[in-house]
Design a protein around this motif. Structure first.
Motif, short mmCIF file in Angstrom:
data_model
loop_
_atom_site.label_atom_id
_atom_site.label_comp_id
_atom_site.label_asym_id
_atom_site.label_seq_id
_atom_site.Cartn_x
_atom_site.Cartn_y
_atom_site.Cartn_z
N MET A 134 -5.51 -17.50 -47.15
CA MET A 134 -4.78 -18.64 -46.62
C MET A 134 -5.47 -19.19 -45.38
N HIS A 135 -5.94 -18.30 -44.50
CA HIS A 135 -6.57 -18.78 -43.28
C HIS A 135 -8.00 -19.26 -43.53
N SER A 136 -8.65 -18.75 -44.57
CA SER A 136 -9.94 -19.31 -44.96
C SER A 136 -9.75 -20.74 -45.44
N LYS A 137 -8.67 -20.98 -46.17
CA LYS A 137 -8.36 -22.33 -46.65
C LYS A 137 -8.10 -23.28 -45.47
N ILE A 138 -7.37 -22.78 -44.46
CA ILE A 138 -7.11 -23.59 -43.27
C ILE A 138 -8.41 -23.93 -42.56
#
Length: 226
Positions: A132-136
């Protein structure tokens, strides 16, 4: 929030803190028993089930609620990829990241040690959190004119590489922080020198990754051997 709800929330956080403390002292999450956690919190084992179904659900909640919030705050503060000047953008982001690790050592130690730990539920929760934070981060990079030529697929690959690189620094940085705070005989000047060297090397690694990506062409074909 009523006083009863506040007390329930406090107890829930007490369970989280008990797990983090035990893991910080060297235990793996999968080795911690329900009775051990309730003893640390100071409640009877039956009280545990008012908050969680089992230890796996406790681990999942810890990752999502506590660690997820920490990463969300960090993501909102990091400067990598945002539309702004290039003035020491990467260096400032690395400094902020390592400062956050120093400020919440239990969270980060748990993340890196349990990422490949014995609890499948916790591993999955951490993996989902990192994705999720890679996507952000990929979305932030897309805002940066320097990466406008890179397609979404490659930006996700780039942000995943960046996230993994950041996580690879955590244990070494925690070792330095722990020595600085808990070893009375440690040479503080030597520790500070090692921290500055590590900060320099981490910043340089990040510069190599993101400056390299600046010259990447998404039209480049990737061939695999038969």
């Amino acid at each position: 929030m009523s006083s009863r709800e506040q007390k329930k929330l406090q107890t829930r956080h007490a369970f989280f803190n008990a797990v983090l403390d035990l893991c910080m002292m060297g235990q793996s999450f999968s080795s911690i028993s329900l009775r051990q956690v309730t003893r640390e919190v100071g409640v009877v084992p039956t009280a545990f089930y008012r908050h969680f179904d089992d230890m796996e659900s406790l681990g999942q909640a810890l990752v999502v609620e506590e660690l997820g919030n920490t990463l969300a705050i960090l993501s909102n503060s990091l400067q990598i990829g945002r539309k702004r000047s290039f003035d020491r953008q990467i260096a400032k982001s690395i400094q902020l990241f390592l400062q956050t690790v120093s400020a919440e050592p239990r969270y980060w130690q748990f993340l890196v040690s349990e990422r490949f730990g014995g609890s499948e539920a916790v591993r999955k929760s951490i993996n989902d959190l990192m994705k999720m934070h890679s996507k952000i981060l990929a979305e932030d990079l897309a805002l940066q004119p320097a990466f406008a030529h890179i397609n979404q697929y490659d930006l996700l690959l780039l942000s995943g590489a960046g996230t993994n690189m950041f996580f690879s620094w955590i244990i070494d940085w925690l070792d330095l922080t722990y020595s600085e705070d808990h070893d009375d005989e440690v040479d503080l000047e030597e520790i500070e020198s090692k921290k500055q060297l590590m900060l320099h090397n981490c910043t340089r690694q990040a510069q190599m990754l993101f400056y390299g990506a600046y010259n990447w062409k998404s039209s480049e074909e990737t061939l695999l051997d038969d």
